[in-house]
Design a protein around this motif. Structure first.
Motif, PDB file in Angstrom:
ATOM      1  N   ASN A 187     -18.571  53.314 -66.357  1.00 13.60           N
ATOM      2  CA  ASN A 187     -18.567  53.466 -64.996  1.00 13.60           C
ATOM      3  C   ASN A 187     -19.940  54.239 -64.495  1.00 13.60           C
ATOM      4  OD1 ASN A 187     -16.024  52.197 -65.193  1.00 13.60           O
ATOM      5  ND2 ASN A 187     -15.212  54.265 -65.390  1.00 13.60           N
ATOM      6  N   ALA A 188     -20.215  53.800 -63.070  1.00 11.79           N
ATOM      7  CA  ALA A 188     -21.314  54.438 -62.351  1.00 11.79           C
ATOM      8  C   ALA A 188     -21.239  54.581 -60.915  1.00 11.79           C
ATOM      9  CB  ALA A 188     -22.681  53.578 -62.779  1.00 11.79           C
ATOM     10  N   PRO A 189     -21.821  55.525 -60.245  1.00  7.12           N
ATOM     11  CA  PRO A 189     -21.987  55.324 -58.730  1.00  7.12           C
ATOM     12  C   PRO A 189     -22.742  54.284 -58.328  1.00  7.12           C
ATOM     13  CG  PRO A 189     -22.975  57.289 -59.850  1.00  7.12           C
ATOM     14  CD  PRO A 189     -22.475  57.009 -60.702  1.00  7.12           C
ATOM     15  N   ASP A 190     -22.425  53.829 -57.407  1.00  6.57           N
ATOM     16  CA  ASP A 190     -23.141  52.731 -56.640  1.00  6.57           C
ATOM     17  C   ASP A 190     -24.692  53.027 -56.188  1.00  6.57           C
ATOM     18  OD1 ASP A 190     -21.196  50.966 -57.146  1.00  6.57           O
ATOM     19  OD2 ASP A 190     -20.435  50.978 -54.735  1.00  6.57           O
ATOM     20  N   ASP A 191     -24.844  54.242 -55.880  1.00  2.41           N
ATOM     21  CA  ASP A 191     -26.112  54.490 -55.549  1.00  2.41           C
ATOM     22  C   ASP A 191     -27.018  54.726 -56.784  1.00  2.41           C
ATOM     23  OD1 ASP A 191     -25.022  57.214 -56.534  1.00  2.41           O
ATOM     24  OD2 ASP A 191     -25.518  58.115 -54.850  1.00  2.41           O
ATOM     25  N   LYS A 192     -26.309  54.667 -58.281  1.00  2.00           N
ATOM     26  CA  LYS A 192     -27.187  54.773 -59.244  1.00  2.00           C
ATOM     27  C   LYS A 192     -27.396  53.363 -59.961  1.00  2.00           C
ATOM     28  CE  LYS A 192     -27.256  59.385 -59.300  1.00  2.00           C
ATOM     29  NZ  LYS A 192     -28.560  60.240 -59.214  1.00  2.00           N
ATOM     30  N   LEU A 193     -26.753  52.353 -59.276  1.00  5.40           N
ATOM     31  CA  LEU A 193     -26.622  51.189 -60.091  1.00  5.40           C
ATOM     32  C   LEU A 193     -28.217  50.587 -60.546  1.00  5.40           C
ATOM     33  CD1 LEU A 193     -23.489  49.191 -58.284  1.00  5.40           C
ATOM     34  CD2 LEU A 193     -23.908  50.309 -60.655  1.00  5.40           C
ATOM     35  N   GLU A 194     -29.034  50.615 -59.512  1.00  5.87           N
ATOM     36  CA  GLU A 194     -30.266  50.041 -59.613  1.00  5.87           C
ATOM     37  C   GLU A 194     -31.089  50.634 -60.961  1.00  5.87           C
ATOM     38  OE1 GLU A 194     -34.566  49.078 -57.336  1.00  5.87           O
ATOM     39  OE2 GLU A 194     -32.875  50.037 -56.242  1.00  5.87           O
ATOM     40  N   ALA A 195     -30.898  51.903 -61.175  1.00  6.00           N
ATOM     41  CA  ALA A 195     -31.724  52.564 -62.120  1.00  6.00           C
ATOM     42  C   ALA A 195     -30.911  52.296 -63.579  1.00  6.00           C
ATOM     43  CB  ALA A 195     -31.596  54.091 -62.006  1.00  6.00           C
ATOM     44  N   ILE A 196     -29.626  52.113 -63.466  1.00  7.74           N
ATOM     45  CA  ILE A 196     -28.784  51.952 -64.588  1.00  7.74           C
ATOM     46  C   ILE A 196     -29.025  50.570 -65.061  1.00  7.74           C
ATOM     47  CG2 ILE A 196     -26.662  51.589 -65.798  1.00  7.74           C
ATOM     48  CD1 ILE A 196     -25.894  54.279 -64.229  1.00  7.74           C
ATOM     49  N   VAL A 197     -29.161  49.456 -64.174  1.00  5.68           N
ATOM     50  CA  VAL A 197     -29.469  48.184 -64.619  1.00  5.68           C
ATOM     51  C   VAL A 197     -30.736  48.008 -65.145  1.00  5.68           C
ATOM     52  CG1 VAL A 197     -30.039  45.863 -63.590  1.00  5.68           C
ATOM     53  CG2 VAL A 197     -27.967  46.878 -62.831  1.00  5.68           C
ATOM     54  N   ASN A 198     -31.753  48.785 -64.648  1.00  3.55           N
ATOM     55  CA  ASN A 198     -33.074  48.716 -65.519  1.00  3.55           C
ATOM     56  C   ASN A 198     -32.747  49.082 -66.706  1.00  3.55           C
ATOM     57  OD1 ASN A 198     -34.379  47.693 -63.185  1.00  3.55           O
ATOM     58  ND2 ASN A 198     -34.610  49.772 -62.254  1.00  3.55           N
ATOM     59  N   LEU A 246     -14.940  48.935 -58.797  1.00  5.60           N
ATOM     60  CA  LEU A 246     -13.720  49.769 -59.257  1.00  5.60           C
ATOM     61  C   LEU A 246     -12.965  49.938 -57.977  1.00  5.60           C
ATOM     62  CD1 LEU A 246     -15.369  52.376 -61.685  1.00  5.60           C
ATOM     63  CD2 LEU A 246     -14.208  50.327 -62.193  1.00  5.60           C
ATOM     64  N   ALA A 247     -11.731  50.254 -58.225  1.00  8.65           N
ATOM     65  CA  ALA A 247     -10.679  50.839 -57.127  1.00  8.65           C
ATOM     66  C   ALA A 247     -11.338  51.981 -56.475  1.00  8.65           C
ATOM     67  CB  ALA A 247      -9.394  50.915 -57.620  1.00  8.65           C
ATOM     68  N   GLU A 250     -13.865  53.860 -54.463  1.00 14.27           N
ATOM     69  CA  GLU A 250     -14.712  53.291 -53.576  1.00 14.27           C
ATOM     70  C   GLU A 250     -16.170  54.138 -54.037  1.00 14.27           C
ATOM     71  OE1 GLU A 250     -15.834  53.366 -48.748  1.00 14.27           O
ATOM     72  OE2 GLU A 250     -13.944  53.886 -49.454  1.00 14.27           O
ATOM     73  N   GLY A 251     -17.201  53.308 -53.919  1.00 16.03           N
ATOM     74  CA  GLY A 251     -18.523  53.843 -54.349  1.00 16.03           C
ATOM     75  C   GLY A 251     -18.831  53.762 -55.824  1.00 16.03           C
ATOM     76  N   TRP A 252     -17.728  53.069 -56.556  1.00 12.88           N
ATOM     77  CA  TRP A 252     -18.211  53.321 -58.016  1.00 12.88           C
ATOM     78  C   TRP A 252     -17.937  51.759 -58.419  1.00 12.88           C
ATOM     79  CZ3 TRP A 252     -18.892  57.034 -61.687  1.00 12.88           C
ATOM     80  CH2 TRP A 252     -19.185  58.390 -61.189  1.00 12.88           C
ATOM     81  N   SER A 253     -18.605  51.418 -59.484  1.00 14.17           N
ATOM     82  CA  SER A 253     -18.516  50.111 -60.577  1.00 14.17           C
ATOM     83  C   SER A 253     -18.740  50.213 -61.741  1.00 14.17           C
ATOM     84  CB  SER A 253     -19.879  49.152 -59.899  1.00 14.17           C
ATOM     85  OG  SER A 253     -19.985  48.703 -58.621  1.00 14.17           O
ATOM     86  N   SER A 254     -18.002  49.125 -62.309  1.00 13.50           N
ATOM     87  CA  SER A 254     -18.263  49.242 -63.924  1.00 13.50           C
ATOM     88  C   SER A 254     -19.355  48.127 -64.259  1.00 13.50           C
ATOM     89  CB  SER A 254     -16.750  48.653 -64.255  1.00 13.50           C
ATOM     90  OG  SER A 254     -16.906  48.336 -65.779  1.00 13.50           O
ATOM     91  N   LEU A 255     -20.001  48.632 -65.309  1.00 12.20           N
ATOM     92  CA  LEU A 255     -21.012  47.657 -65.838  1.00 12.20           C
ATOM     93  C   LEU A 255     -20.673  47.473 -67.460  1.00 12.20           C
ATOM     94  CD1 LEU A 255     -22.648  49.707 -63.644  1.00 12.20           C
ATOM     95  CD2 LEU A 255     -24.652  48.729 -64.624  1.00 12.20           C
ATOM     96  N   HIS A 256     -20.760  45.954 -67.560  1.00  8.46           N
ATOM     97  CA  HIS A 256     -20.587  45.438 -69.009  1.00  8.46           C
ATOM     98  C   HIS A 256     -22.005  45.032 -69.645  1.00  8.46           C
ATOM     99  CE1 HIS A 256     -16.129  44.996 -68.432  1.00  8.46           C
ATOM    100  NE2 HIS A 256     -16.667  45.804 -67.469  1.00  8.46           N
TER     101      HIS A 256
END
Length: 285
Positions: free
Chosen positions: A219-230, A243-244, A246-252
Motif C-alpha cells: 500500500n502507498a499514498p497516491d502522492d508517492k506512487l510515481e517514485a514507487i512505480v520507478n 483502496l477504500a 482515500e488517497g491510497w492505492s495498492s500496488l502489485h
C-alpha cells in the motif's frame, strides 16, 4: 503413444532435486522403491534411474532422450551432448585441494605432483591449459583421503560446502569449473519426442522463473506512487488499484529474488506500507 525418456541420478541430492522439479511442473511419477524406471501418470514421460557417470553414454546412444545431470559430468564424459537448460540447483565446484599444511601459491606448484581424481579429462584439460605436467591417479570414490595415505599430493574433486575437505585436513586452492544441474538432450532424439521435450522445457522455464522472483503487494499514498512505480517496474509495469481509504492505492508487482531486500528497503524509504511477499509457483511469459 510415444514417451519421452528422461534419465535422472538414482540417488543423492541431485536425484531429490530432480524429482522435486518434475513434481513442481505438474508431473506425477509412480516410482516404487528400487525401481530402475517409472512412468508418469499425467504426462508422456518415462524416468530412468541411473548412475550419474553412466548417463552421458545413454544420451549418446539414444537410450534416453534427455537427462537431468550435473554439468561437471558432461564436461568430463559428455562431449558433444547439448545442454538446453540450466536448472539452478545442485550447485557445486570441481576444485583442486591440497593438505592444509602445504604452502600453495600458484598453479605451477602442481608441476610434477601426484593428483588423485575421478575427473581425469577435466584435470588434463586444466593442466594443459596452464602448461603444467602432473601425474594423475584415477580413483572412483573417497578421493579426499588420498593425500593422508600418501597416494597423492593433491586432489581434484567436487566441492559443495567444503566440509568434507575440512574433515580430511584439506584446503581448496583452485576452481576448475563451477557446475549446476542441467537439462541435456540426446543427439538422436526423435522429432516426436522433441515435441514432448519442448512442452516439458516450457514448464521448466515457467517454474524456474517463478523460483527466481517474488510477488509483492503493498500500500502507498497516491502522492508517492510515481517514485514507487520507478522502483517497481514489474514484468511490464506494476498493477495499481485504488483502496477504500482515500488517497491510497495498492500496488502489485514482481521482484527478482537477488534484488529483493535492496528493493524492499527502497520501497519503505519512499512511503510503502503493509508490504506482503508471496512465492511464485509458475511464471508464464
Amino acid at each position: 503413444m510415444s514417451k519421452l525418456k528422461i534419465a535422472v541420478q538414482k540417488s543423492g541430492r541431485l536425484h531429490d532435486d530432480s524429482m522435486q522439479i518434475l513434481k513442481d511442473v505438474g508431473i506425477s511419477i509412480d516410482n516404487g522403491k528400487d525401481q530402475l524406471k517409472a512412468s508418469a501418470k499425467n504426462f508422456p514421460l518415462e524416468v530412468f534411474y541411473l548412475r550419474n557417470g553412466d548417463i552421458p553414454q545413454y544420451l549418446k546412444d539414444g537410450v534416453v532422450d534427455v537427462a537431468i545431470i550435473g554439468e561437471n559430468v558432461l564436461v568430463e564424459k559428455g562431449q558433444g551432448i547439448k545442454i538446453i537448460e540450466k536448472l539452478k540447483f545442485s550447485s557445486c565446484k570441481v576444485s583442486v585441494a591440497v593438505p592444509k599444511s602445504k604452502t600453495y601459491s600458484s598453479i605451477k606448484d602442481l608441476e610434477g605432483k601426484r593428483i588423485a581424481t575421478s575427473y581425469p579429462n577435466t584435470v588434463n584439460q586444466f593442466l594443459e591449459k596452464n602448461n603444467v605436467k602432473a601425474n594423475l591417479h584415477i580413483i572412483s570414490g573417497s578421493v579426499e583421503i588420498a593425500p593422508s595415505i600418501g597416494l597423492a599430493d593433491a586432489i581434484v574433486d567436487i566441492v559443495s560446502s567444503g566440509s568434507t575437505l575440512f574433515k580430511n585436513g584439506l584446503k581448496e586452492v583452485e576452481v576448475l569449473l563451477k557446475s549446476e544441474a542441467v537439462l541435456a538432450v540426446s543427439p538422436l532424439i526423435s522429432s516426436e519426442n522433441q515435441e514432448i521435450l519442448d512442452k516439458l522445457q516450457f514448464r521448466l522455464q515457467s517454474v524456474l522463473r517463478g523460483r527466481q522472483n517474488k510477488y509483492v503487494l503493498l500500500n502507498a499514498p497516491d502522492d508517492k506512487l510515481e517514485a514507487i512505480v520507478n522502483i517497481l517496474p514489474g514484468m511490464n509495469s506494476p498493477t495499481i488499484l485504488p483502496l477504500a481509504k482515500e488517497g491510497w492505492s495498492s500496488l502489485h508487482s514482481v521482484i527478482n529474488k537477488n534484488e529483493f531486500w535492496e528493493v524492499i528497503d527502497e520501497l519503505k524509504r519512499h512511503g510503502a506500507e503493509g508490504i506482503l511477499v508471496c512465492p511464485i509457483e509458475n511464471m508464464v511469459l
